[in-house]
Motif scaffolding. Structure first.
Motif, PDB file in Angstrom:
ATOM      1  N   PHE A 345      83.825  -8.924  87.189  1.00  0.00           N
ATOM      2  CA  PHE A 345      83.236  -9.498  88.176  1.00  0.00           C
ATOM      3  C   PHE A 345      82.453  -9.156  89.649  1.00  0.00           C
ATOM      4  O   PHE A 345      81.270  -9.041  90.547  1.00  0.00           O
ATOM      5  N   THR A 346      83.899  -9.115  90.306  1.00  0.00           N
ATOM      6  CA  THR A 346      83.524  -8.628  91.204  1.00  0.00           C
ATOM      7  C   THR A 346      83.534  -7.217  91.660  1.00  0.00           C
ATOM      8  O   THR A 346      82.912  -6.703  92.733  1.00  0.00           O
ATOM      9  N   LEU A 347      83.832  -6.190  90.645  1.00  0.00           N
ATOM     10  CA  LEU A 347      83.890  -5.362  90.510  1.00  0.00           C
ATOM     11  C   LEU A 347      82.073  -5.074  91.130  1.00  0.00           C
ATOM     12  O   LEU A 347      81.467  -3.677  91.272  1.00  0.00           O
ATOM     13  N   ILE A 348      81.401  -6.263  89.808  1.00  0.00           N
ATOM     14  CA  ILE A 348      79.891  -5.671  89.461  1.00  0.00           C
ATOM     15  C   ILE A 348      79.114  -5.922  90.246  1.00  0.00           C
ATOM     16  O   ILE A 348      78.438  -5.418  92.344  1.00  0.00           O
ATOM     17  N   ARG A 349      79.741  -6.948  91.280  1.00  0.00           N
ATOM     18  CA  ARG A 349      78.773  -7.179  92.693  1.00  0.00           C
ATOM     19  C   ARG A 349      79.397  -6.632  93.988  1.00  0.00           C
ATOM     20  O   ARG A 349      78.362  -5.890  94.300  1.00  0.00           O
ATOM     21  N   GLU A 350      80.379  -5.584  93.894  1.00  0.00           N
ATOM     22  CA  GLU A 350      80.470  -4.290  94.422  1.00  0.00           C
ATOM     23  C   GLU A 350      79.853  -3.135  94.211  1.00  0.00           C
ATOM     24  O   GLU A 350      79.175  -2.135  95.124  1.00  0.00           O
ATOM     25  N   ARG A 351      79.414  -3.213  93.014  1.00  0.00           N
ATOM     26  CA  ARG A 351      78.748  -1.353  92.417  1.00  0.00           C
ATOM     27  C   ARG A 351      76.958  -1.823  92.870  1.00  0.00           C
ATOM     28  O   ARG A 351      76.776  -1.456  93.428  1.00  0.00           O
ATOM     29  N   PHE A 352      76.716  -3.231  93.061  1.00  0.00           N
ATOM     30  CA  PHE A 352      75.484  -3.357  93.280  1.00  0.00           C
ATOM     31  C   PHE A 352      74.834  -3.241  94.475  1.00  0.00           C
ATOM     32  O   PHE A 352      74.045  -3.192  95.334  1.00  0.00           O
ATOM     33  N   SER A 353      76.735  -3.409  95.514  1.00  0.00           N
ATOM     34  CA  SER A 353      76.205  -3.737  96.473  1.00  0.00           C
ATOM     35  C   SER A 353      76.233  -2.520  97.389  1.00  0.00           C
ATOM     36  O   SER A 353      75.843  -2.284  98.352  1.00  0.00           O
ATOM     37  N   ASN A 354      76.484  -1.136  96.360  1.00  0.00           N
ATOM     38  CA  ASN A 354      76.348   0.339  97.113  1.00  0.00           C
ATOM     39  C   ASN A 354      75.346   0.608  97.593  1.00  0.00           C
ATOM     40  O   ASN A 354      74.331   0.993  96.894  1.00  0.00           O
ATOM     41  N   PRO A 355      75.730   1.434  99.166  1.00  0.00           N
ATOM     42  CA  PRO A 355      73.991   1.367  99.713  1.00  0.00           C
ATOM     43  C   PRO A 355      73.649   3.074  99.322  1.00  0.00           C
ATOM     44  O   PRO A 355      72.454   3.270  99.334  1.00  0.00           O
ATOM     45  N   GLU A 356      75.070   3.416  99.087  1.00  0.00           N
ATOM     46  CA  GLU A 356      74.459   4.849  98.691  1.00  0.00           C
ATOM     47  C   GLU A 356      73.285   5.522  97.013  1.00  0.00           C
ATOM     48  O   GLU A 356      72.593   6.140  97.230  1.00  0.00           O
ATOM     49  N   VAL A 357      73.262   3.989  96.243  1.00  0.00           N
ATOM     50  CA  VAL A 357      73.106   4.112  95.158  1.00  0.00           C
ATOM     51  C   VAL A 357      71.248   3.695  95.614  1.00  0.00           C
ATOM     52  O   VAL A 357      70.759   4.446  94.388  1.00  0.00           O
ATOM     53  N   ALA A 358      71.237   2.902  96.436  1.00  0.00           N
ATOM     54  CA  ALA A 358      69.753   3.722  96.579  1.00  0.00           C
ATOM     55  C   ALA A 358      68.631   2.447  95.274  1.00  0.00           C
ATOM     56  O   ALA A 358      67.625   3.410  94.701  1.00  0.00           O
ATOM     57  N   ASP A 359      69.377   1.970  94.257  1.00  0.00           N
ATOM     58  CA  ASP A 359      69.291   1.154  93.061  1.00  0.00           C
ATOM     59  C   ASP A 359      67.536   0.685  93.459  1.00  0.00           C
ATOM     60  O   ASP A 359      68.370   0.053  93.759  1.00  0.00           O
ATOM     61  N   THR A 360      66.377   0.766  92.989  1.00  0.00           N
ATOM     62  CA  THR A 360      65.089  -0.086  93.502  1.00  0.00           C
ATOM     63  C   THR A 360      65.109  -1.390  91.911  1.00  0.00           C
ATOM     64  O   THR A 360      65.732  -1.487  91.858  1.00  0.00           O
ATOM     65  N   GLU A 361      65.028  -2.972  92.932  1.00  0.00           N
ATOM     66  CA  GLU A 361      64.231  -3.568  92.671  1.00  0.00           C
ATOM     67  C   GLU A 361      63.600  -3.787  91.034  1.00  0.00           C
ATOM     68  O   GLU A 361      63.579  -4.214  90.308  1.00  0.00           O
ATOM     69  N   ARG A 362      61.571  -2.533  91.451  1.00  0.00           N
ATOM     70  CA  ARG A 362      61.773  -2.421  90.371  1.00  0.00           C
ATOM     71  C   ARG A 362      62.178  -1.864  89.770  1.00  0.00           C
ATOM     72  O   ARG A 362      61.944  -2.207  88.377  1.00  0.00           O
ATOM     73  N   ARG A 363      63.030  -1.047  89.807  1.00  0.00           N
ATOM     74  CA  ARG A 363      63.400  -0.502  88.278  1.00  0.00           C
ATOM     75  C   ARG A 363      63.919  -1.665  87.203  1.00  0.00           C
ATOM     76  O   ARG A 363      64.322  -1.733  85.913  1.00  0.00           O
ATOM     77  N   LEU A 364      65.219  -2.562  87.740  1.00  0.00           N
ATOM     78  CA  LEU A 364      65.889  -3.413  87.354  1.00  0.00           C
ATOM     79  C   LEU A 364      64.687  -4.209  86.949  1.00  0.00           C
ATOM     80  O   LEU A 364      64.849  -5.387  86.033  1.00  0.00           O
ATOM     81  N   CYS A 365      63.644  -4.881  87.398  1.00  0.00           N
ATOM     82  CA  CYS A 365      62.903  -5.996  87.037  1.00  0.00           C
ATOM     83  C   CYS A 365      61.095  -5.463  85.471  1.00  0.00           C
ATOM     84  O   CYS A 365      61.222  -5.491  84.589  1.00  0.00           O
ATOM     85  N   LEU A 366      61.970  -3.882  85.316  1.00  0.00           N
ATOM     86  CA  LEU A 366      61.530  -3.149  84.479  1.00  0.00           C
ATOM     87  C   LEU A 366      61.721  -4.083  82.477  1.00  0.00           C
ATOM     88  O   LEU A 366      62.472  -4.122  82.878  1.00  0.00           O
ATOM     89  N   ASP A 367      60.578  -4.162  82.946  1.00  0.00           N
ATOM     90  CA  ASP A 367      61.119  -4.036  80.668  1.00  0.00           C
ATOM     91  C   ASP A 367      61.767  -5.586  79.944  1.00  0.00           C
ATOM     92  O   ASP A 367      62.540  -5.621  79.445  1.00  0.00           O
ATOM     93  N   GLY A 368      61.225  -6.993  81.534  1.00  0.00           N
ATOM     94  CA  GLY A 368      61.646  -7.531  80.775  1.00  0.00           C
ATOM     95  C   GLY A 368      61.438  -8.107  79.436  1.00  0.00           C
ATOM     96  O   GLY A 368      62.215  -8.974  78.849  1.00  0.00           O
ATOM     97  N   SER A 369      60.592  -7.792  78.911  1.00  0.00           N
ATOM     98  CA  SER A 369      60.148  -8.497  77.215  1.00  0.00           C
ATOM     99  C   SER A 369      60.765  -7.586  76.674  1.00  0.00           C
ATOM    100  O   SER A 369      61.269  -8.819  75.091  1.00  0.00           O
TER     101      SER A 369
END
Length: 480
Positions: A345-369
């Motif tokens: 989980f510590t690794l996951i937090r670090e991965r989520f916090s990587n500013p270079e990835v610039a993954d979007t919140e909208r992509r994570l919100c996609l297809d919740g159903s």
């Protein structure tokens, strides 16, 4: 930025010959499986396991045109905060024409040298009935393929047609390897192929179930969508002519069952873990990483936060993730061989916090159903089975519901972001007065609406979110 000279593969591609047909040439495949094979070929090994690319949707033709124009090379840019690196991946040597009847795909899979057919067709592409969690033989696409297996339109129809042709020719079946992010993805794929066969040829279905291997696997690498930012990065590396570069985090993981009767490349030499315990790795990843994505996605979306690393920099969202993971997800995660789950989980937090990835919140919100029943609802059910009311996960469900109303806390319009958006939006708005309108979606939540405590907690959170907003509700939740 650093880039290897010309970023070209470190091996002679003319020595490659095909052993794999891969269906679904999206960003994830090109940053994951193709990279592992590229690494193997760079060792001078497995040169008869090159990839022939394929697609079953009309939109796949655009990817084919782009990749064929550059000799099937893919630009992969690793977004390490310490410095970006780029390379050209050469593991794919051809991309089949995309056809409505999949004739070229079926012919390629029928070739004796093809020993693995792999696929990334998204979590929602396996014709699973959400209400039962099982293959849906009544889906119109499946019914149509069963009636016209000589010209199938679905990926599973094409796979079945090729397996049938190989059986008739006396050829051993290929292994079918799902690389999608699904619990028991091998089992799910077998159910789709055999389930389709059973509609028209029960003997063929029996043969598929007994003779064809469907190894389970866990895959992991955060791979954002490609847009102007990613194309600009490729241009900075001198690769401006590539319209479809892939960016990804440095981390990658692949865990597989060693169930390949027709043979396989020696992927253990390039970091793939072969184990009979895929289910444990898979449960850890789906609950902690994918569940974690959902936990930070919807509050971020409601707070108009664009990027995942920005959400992680918001103390309320980071605190929400920490509290729910530590109290409601990690305690029910199964043990994983040679893995400390808290360190994971510590690794996951670090991965989520990587500013270079610039993954979007909208992509994570996609297809919740499609995602919630796999990533969140099982953790709710497991907590309830232990006599624990998972308030944090119920708040996550309320945040998803509030997001699907289509208006952020600031009043900004949230554009449709789910294949079932119209239904979700209608139920979300109805839930403001009747929480059972949301939790009563049995195809997503099962019988959760029958749990009065859960219904009351969810309803209270949803009402509070509407009255005071995400920031205030999270602050109170973190205070306990």
């Amino acid at each position: 930025m650093t880039v290897h000279p010309h970023a070209l593969p470190a091996y002679d591609r003319s020595r490659l010959s095909p052993g794999i047909v891969h269906i679904g040439l999206g960003n994830f495949h090109r940053a994951h499986m193709a990279v592992y094979l590229d690494d193997l070929f760079a060792l001078g090994e497995g040169m008869d396991w090159a990839i022939i690319g394929a697609g079953v949707r009309a939109t796949d033709a655009r990817m084919r045109d782009a990749l064929k124009a550059q000799d099937c090379l893919s630009t992969v840019i690793e977004l390490d905060p310490a410095g970006k690196t780029a390379r050209r991946i050469g593991a794919m040597i051809d991309f089949l024409e995309v056809q409505p009847d999949n004739a070229a795909l079926i012919a390629a899979m029928s070739r004796p040298e093809i020993r693995i057919v792999s696929l990334t067709v998204t979590e929602g592409g396996y014709y699973v009935d959400p209400a039962t969690g099982r293959f849906d033989p009544a889906h119109p696409d499946i019914v149509a393929d069963a009636q016209h297996l000589d010209r199938p339109a679905t990926v599973f129809g094409a796979i079945l047609a090729a397996l049938k042709a190989r059986r008739a020719a006396g050829l051993a079946p290929f292994t079918v390897m799902s690389c999608d992010n699904l619990p028991g993805n091998g089992h799910v794929t077998r159910a789709a192929v055999a389930g389709l066969a059973r509609l028209s040829d029960p003997a063929l279905a029996d043969w598929v179930e007994t003779e064809v291997a469907f190894p389970n696997g866990m895959v992991d690498r955060i791979t954002p969508a490609t847009g102007p930012r990613e194309r600009a990065m490729a241009a900075a590396f001198g690769l401006a002519d590539d319209p479809v570069p892939v960016t990804c985090e440095p981390f990658r993981q692949w865990v597989l069952e060693d169930n390949f009767p027709a043979g396989r490349p020696a992927l253990e030499k390039v970091g793939v873990t072969f184990t009979p315990h895929v289910h444990a790795y898979e449960a850890m990843k789906i609950r902690i990483l994918n569940g974690g994505h959902a936990i930070i996605a919807y509050p971020g979306g409601l707070m108009d936060i664009e990027y995942v690393h920005e959400a992680m920099a918001e103390p309320l969202i980071a605190g929400f993730l920490e509290k729910v993971e530590r109290e409601e997800i990690i305690p029910i995660a199964p043990p994983v061989p040679d893995t400390n789950i808290n360190d994971y989980f510590t690794l996951i937090r670090e991965r989520f916090s990587n500013p270079e990835v610039a993954d979007t919140e909208r992509r994570l919100c996609l297809d919740g159903s499609n995602r919630q029943p796999k990533f969140i609802i099982p953790s709710i059910a497991d907590n309830l089975a232990r006599g624990i009311l998972p308030r944090g996960l119920l708040l996550e469900s309320a945040l998803w519901c509030r997001y699907c109303m289509g208006i952020s806390d600031s009043g900004k319009l949230i554009e449709a972001n789910d294949p079932n958006w119209d239904r979700l939006q209608a139920n979300a708005r109805a839930a403001a007065a009747d929480p059972a309108a949301w939790l009563g979606m049995e195809d997503i939540y099962g019988d959760l609406a029958q749990n009065r405590d859960c219904l009351a907690i969810f309803g209270a959170f949803l009402s509070d979110l509407g009255a005071r907003g995400t920031r205030a509700v999270l602050a109170d939740f973190l205070k306990g």
